[in-house]
Design an enzyme around this catalytic site. Structure first.
Site, PDB file in Angstrom:
ATOM      1  N   GLU A  15      16.480  42.607  21.616  1.00  0.00           N
ATOM      2  CA  GLU A  15      15.894  41.297  21.874  1.00  0.00           C
ATOM      3  C   GLU A  15      16.478  40.624  23.120  1.00  0.00           C
ATOM      4  OE1 GLU A  15      15.326  39.137  17.890  1.00  0.00           O
ATOM      5  OE2 GLU A  15      16.726  40.745  17.416  1.00  0.00           O
ATOM      6  N   SER A 151      13.005  39.447  15.163  1.00  0.00           N
ATOM      7  CA  SER A 151      11.772  39.476  15.964  1.00  0.00           C
ATOM      8  C   SER A 151      10.758  40.478  15.471  1.00  0.00           C
ATOM      9  CB  SER A 151      12.085  39.739  17.452  1.00  0.00           C
ATOM     10  OG  SER A 151      12.811  38.670  18.001  1.00  0.00           O
ATOM     11  N   GLU A 274      13.448  35.056   5.209  1.00  0.00           N
ATOM     12  CA  GLU A 274      14.731  35.270   5.872  1.00  0.00           C
ATOM     13  C   GLU A 274      15.172  34.006   6.590  1.00  0.00           C
ATOM     14  OE1 GLU A 274      14.128  37.446   9.968  1.00  0.00           O
ATOM     15  OE2 GLU A 274      12.933  38.478   8.430  1.00  0.00           O
ATOM     16  N   ASN A 276      17.354  32.631  10.132  1.00  0.00           N
ATOM     17  CA  ASN A 276      17.825  32.998  11.465  1.00  0.00           C
ATOM     18  C   ASN A 276      18.858  31.979  11.909  1.00  0.00           C
ATOM     19  OD1 ASN A 276      17.971  33.372  14.370  1.00  0.00           O
ATOM     20  ND2 ASN A 276      16.128  34.620  14.175  1.00  0.00           N
ATOM     21  N   SER A 285       8.635  29.579  20.775  1.00  0.00           N
ATOM     22  CA  SER A 285       9.534  29.674  19.629  1.00  0.00           C
ATOM     23  C   SER A 285       9.322  28.518  18.659  1.00  0.00           C
ATOM     24  CB  SER A 285      10.994  29.701  20.088  1.00  0.00           C
ATOM     25  OG  SER A 285      11.273  30.876  20.826  1.00  0.00           O
TER      26      SER A 285
END
Length: 326
Positions: A15, A151, A274, A276, A285
């Protein structure tokens, strides 16, 4: 008081390009708010760069690998370096889906059923012996993804047993443990959490509508490939449930400063996917979109996060906590 900030971006993960884009945006935002910004990458000169500045705060926007697995943050803790974001130990748990999901499930958060499959077990026991067991326990369709990656790299939706071995092998290309999880059909939503010193606050939920129908790497980072609705169009009680889930996950994992929780909403009920600890900061984003939806300015939030990290490490007067008596 020093206003030096090191925006740390790049790294060696898959990433890297996204991280560099995030870093450029954060650096620009901090310069707009009067900070002196040095943009840096992980290399042999990083510690010397930090040491050369007066009371710098590191703002890490490294995605994947050392940026999110806690390793670099533990070095910062060891060297008493001020930084924005969660501690190394908390990041390590949050980055590993094989540990993170059971941790939040134990806190009462609804999660899809999942199994963690190490590559050596897959190889030694044979795919054929495991596919049937996974099909029985998890059922189709299912999601296969690396335990330690972001990602959506290495992730795939699997609709039948014939496609499962290839999907697992694809996940193994990004790490030695694959997660096989129940696929929940619904609306994908992300809720970011920000703590500017008065406790964690959930920002407005962002709904994700990829034009391809799959929120993969291309859909995440290609302008126009995905439609984002911020705030997400949902009933107030559903929005409140999503916010509560993000806050509960943030607390259950011991996170600080900022996080983003991804979830699926089915029939008005959110299911955790999840967390992050180093959310993307690019133009497409989710955390920046949530900040804008909250009527705050991205630059102001970045500056406030730096202020929180500075106060935590140096105290309000700019003197390091451990040196207060000096």
């Amino acid at each position: 008081m020093s206003n030096n900030v090191i925006v740390l971006a790049g790294g060696l993960s898959h990433e890297r390009d996204v991280s560099l884009r995030s870093g450029r945006r954060v650096a620009q935002a901090l310069r707009e708010t009067g900070h002196t910004v040095v943009e840096a990458d992980i290399n042999a000169s990083l510690i010397d760069t930090i040491a050369s500045l007066d009371e710098p705060v590191v703002f890490p926007v490294l995605h994947g690998g050392a940026g999110e697995d806690g390793a670099l943050r533990e070095v910062f803790d060891l060297l008493d370096i001020a930084y924005v974001g969660s501690t190394g130990s908390a990041s390590r748990i949050a980055f590993d889906k094989a540990v993170m999901t059971p941790t939040v499930a134990a806190a009462g958060i609804a999660t899809p059923q999942q199994s963690a499959l190490p590559t050596d077990m897959f190889r030694e026991l044979g795919a054929g012996n495991l596919v049937g067991a996974l099909a029985t326990k998890i059922g189709f369709p299912m999601m296969v993804k690396p335990a330690r990656s972001g990602s959506a790299l290495g992730s795939a939706k699997v609709d039948d047993a014939s496609a499962l071995p290839a999907a697992v092998v694809g996940a193994f290309s990004y790490g030695d443990v694959a997660i096989v999880a129940e696929f929940i059909e619904g609306t994908e939503v992300a809720v970011s959490v920000i703590d500017l010193g008065d406790g964690p606050v959930a920002l407005p939920a962002v709904e994700i509508r990829p034009s391809s129908g799959v929120y993969d790497y291309t859909a995440r980072y290609t302008a126009g490939a995905t439609r984002f609705l911020a705030p997400a169009p949902m009933d107030a009680d559903v929005a409140a449930a999503c916010a509560q889930m993000a806050l509960s996950a943030h607390r259950a994992l011991g996170l600080r400063d900022l996080s983003r929780t991804d979830m699926i909403v089915r029939d008005g009920v959110p299911y955790f996917l999840e967390v992050n600890v180093a959310p993307g900061m690019t133009e497409t984003s989710l955390l920046p979109l949530a900040i804008e939806a909250s009527s705050a300015r991205f630059a102001d939030v970045c500056a406030a996060l730096v202020g929180v990290a500075r106060a935590r490490s140096f105290g309000e007067d700019g003197v390091a906590d451990g040196d207060a008596s000096a």
